[in-house]
Motif scaffolding. Structure first.
Motif, PDB file in Angstrom:
ATOM      1  N   UNK A  80       0.818  -1.208   0.000  1.00 17.59           N
ATOM      2  CA  UNK A  80       0.000   0.000   0.000  1.00 17.59           C
ATOM      3  C   UNK A  80       0.851   1.256   0.000  1.00 17.59           C
ATOM      4  N   UNK A  81       0.455   2.211  -0.835  1.00 17.04           N
ATOM      5  CA  UNK A  81       1.271   3.414  -1.022  1.00 17.04           C
ATOM      6  C   UNK A  81       1.232   4.326   0.197  1.00 17.04           C
ATOM      7  N   UNK A  82       0.063   4.536   0.761  1.00 18.27           N
ATOM      8  CA  UNK A  82      -0.035   5.413   1.930  1.00 18.27           C
ATOM      9  C   UNK A  82       0.746   4.822   3.106  1.00 18.27           C
ATOM     10  N   UNK A  83       0.640   3.502   3.296  1.00 19.54           N
ATOM     11  CA  UNK A  83       1.341   2.859   4.411  1.00 19.54           C
ATOM     12  C   UNK A  83       2.852   3.002   4.260  1.00 19.54           C
ATOM     13  N   UNK A  84       3.383   2.732   3.055  1.00 21.28           N
ATOM     14  CA  UNK A  84       4.818   2.835   2.860  1.00 21.28           C
ATOM     15  C   UNK A  84       5.281   4.286   2.878  1.00 21.28           C
ATOM     16  N   UNK A  85       4.412   5.205   2.459  1.00 22.47           N
ATOM     17  CA  UNK A  85       4.733   6.620   2.558  1.00 22.47           C
ATOM     18  C   UNK A  85       4.959   7.005   4.021  1.00 22.47           C
ATOM     19  N   UNK A  86       4.055   6.582   4.880  1.00 22.34           N
ATOM     20  CA  UNK A  86       4.165   6.898   6.304  1.00 22.34           C
ATOM     21  C   UNK A  86       5.426   6.270   6.900  1.00 22.34           C
ATOM     22  N   UNK A  87       5.700   5.016   6.546  1.00 19.47           N
ATOM     23  CA  UNK A  87       6.904   4.346   7.049  1.00 19.47           C
ATOM     24  C   UNK A  87       8.161   5.097   6.585  1.00 19.47           C
ATOM     25  N   UNK A  88       8.161   5.513   5.321  1.00 19.10           N
ATOM     26  CA  UNK A  88       9.301   6.270   4.809  1.00 19.10           C
ATOM     27  C   UNK A  88       9.476   7.596   5.518  1.00 19.10           C
ATOM     28  N   UNK A  89       8.378   8.302   5.779  1.00 14.12           N
ATOM     29  CA  UNK A  89       8.443   9.587   6.480  1.00 14.12           C
ATOM     30  C   UNK A  89       8.995   9.396   7.893  1.00 14.12           C
TER      31      UNK A  89
END
Length: 476
Positions: A80-89
């Protein structure tokens, strides 16, 4: 990769907030690739570290970003893009905190490696989320905004770095260039958890771990002798690592071809390299990234170590350079490319080469800041005129079914070029400096700028092999 747009389920206001969230993370990533340049002398003085450690601080970020970028995109497809975005942030923010609190050069270098890795997880999700948020027609304007804002952020990094060191908020000094990410990271985290839509690919492919390891080994063994070899006196192992790097690049290419043939999935798409425009575009993109990264790094060091400029003065001198870049991207390159084709980036490369050499000569002759700024304006105009067309030219002949992996490959090559540029050009630069007193710094910068100019002239020559019709009917 199949992604279904969710624009019908969100209001324009919700989409705008989601897009702003993506932009915050994007700007953090781009700024951190250049902001450290202005801070390097202060970091070196504060931590009492060698020149080679400073090279790792810059190149390490590019290294892990380049290797893990495609992996980050695949993880978004899977989880999931939102999930990995948050993890990256979260990873990027924590790594920024580690950079800002680093007690020594080794810790700072390791934290920069982690920061680049987190950026590689965070950055690819932005493009995928834009596909979720907008229709194909709407995406054109949003992705164009990424290009303009990215250019501003890259040039704004050294300016922001100079201002932060000059102002030294809370007495943090150079540490503020990393800790400034904390409030923005928290903002992006909260916004990412509340404003971004969920979604993932309908045909997700597994991350290519062996390919990533081979790429890391190939690039790492190329950087290690460049950065460590000079201080060690160029022993036998530097040559051995250079040979090993060549072998690992060959093994990486062979493995990717075999993986693509057997399971239909690879870190890169080998068939892309049958398109001449793509091959020439990637080569010139790497050459441009090497030139720009090497020039900007040695410029900031020279102004402070050679001429004794304060960080705020370095920031101010980057203003005409930034204005030139934006003029080249938004006005000259964009308007002239459809009419004049490959001649536009060719002229841009030569103008940038002339501007870089003129800047180095002005510094070597200790001319007034106004004349140095004028030379930087010319270099910036050339850079913008060159960099703006490179992406569209590289992707012009790519099959649209491979557009995603082609874009990721282009971004990876940019990061590889940046890593090699900061390592190679800085190694030549540091080798010519007698000591840290500033003796020989302008001459070293002149030599480094000569290497940059040769690189850009070779780039212009390579662009000459492009077809006259860059954007034909076959590919729209």
């Amino acid at each position: 990769m199949t992604i279904t747009a969710v624009s019908d389920g969100l209001s324009d206001r919700q989409r705008s907030f989601a897009f702003a969230t993506i932009l915050v993370a994007f700007v953090m990533d781009v700024v951190d690739s250049t902001i450290v340049n202005t801070a390097l002398p202060a970091i070196q003085s504060g931590l009492a570290v060698s020149d080679r450690v400073m090279q790792w601080v810059v190149s390490g970020y590019f290294l892990t970003f380049a290797v893990l970028l495609v992996v980050g995109g695949r993880l978004g497809d899977l989880f999931g893009y939102a999930r990995m975005f948050v993890i990256g942030v979260v990873g990027f923010t924590l790594a920024s905190l580690a950079c800002g609190m680093a007690p020594d050069g080794g810790t700072l270098s390791a934290a920069r490696l982690a920061q680049g890795a987190a950026a590689a997880i965070m950055a690819p999700q932005g493009v995928a989320l834009i596909q979720l948020l907008y229709t194909p027609t709407e995406r054109i304007g949003r992705l164009a905004a990424f290009g303009v804002i990215g250019g501003l952020a890259a040039i704004g990094g050294p300016i922001l770095g100079g201002l932060l060191i000059e102002w030294s908020p809370l007495g943090l000094g150079w540490r503020s260039v990393f800790l400034i990410n904390l409030p923005f990271g928290m903002l992006a985290l909260v916004a990412g958890l509340t404003l971004l839509p969920s979604g993932r690919s309908g045909h997700a492919l597994r991350p290519d771990v062996p390919g990533s390891l081979l790429l890391f080994g190939a690039l790492g063994t190329a950087l290690l002798p460049l950065i460590e070899g000079r201080a060690a006196g160029w022993p036998w192992w530097t040559i051995a690592l250079g040979v090993a790097s060549g072998g690992l690049w060959w093994a990486f290419w062979r493995y990717e071809r075999r993986r693509r043939a057997t399971i239909g999935s690879a870190l890169i798409e080998p068939s892309l390299f049958a398109e001449p425009r793509f091959c020439i575009g990637l080569s010139t993109t790497a050459a441009f990234a090497m030139a720009s990264a090497g020039f900007l790094l040695t410029l900031s060091l020279t102004l402070q170590r050679g001429l004794g400029y304060a960080p705020i003065d370095v920031a101010l001198l980057h203003v005409p350079f930034g204005l030139g870049v934006m003029a080249g991207i938004s006005q000259i390159g964009r308007k002239a490319l459809p009419r004049h084709g490959k001649r536009v980036p060719m002229i841009g490369a030569l103008v940038m080469a002339a501007g870089c050499l003129a800047t180095a000569i002005a510094i070597w002759l200790v001319l007034p800041p106004g004349l140095i700024g004028a030379a930087l304006l010319v270099a910036g105009i050339g850079m913008g005129t060159l960099s703006g067309p490179l992406g569209p030219i590289t992707l012009a002949g790519v099959d649209r079914n491979h557009a995603g992996v082609a874009g990721a490959t282009l971004k990876t090559v940019q990061q590889i070029g940046g890593a090699l540029g900061t390592a190679l050009v800085a190694t030549i630069y540091f080798a010519m400096i007698a000591d840290r007193s500033g003796q020989g710094v302008p001459t070293a910068f002149l030599a480094a700028s000569g290497i940059v100019a040769i690189d850009l002239v070779g780039l212009a020559w390579l662009l000459n092999f492009l077809p006259d019709r860059l954007f034909d009917q076959r590919h729209g």
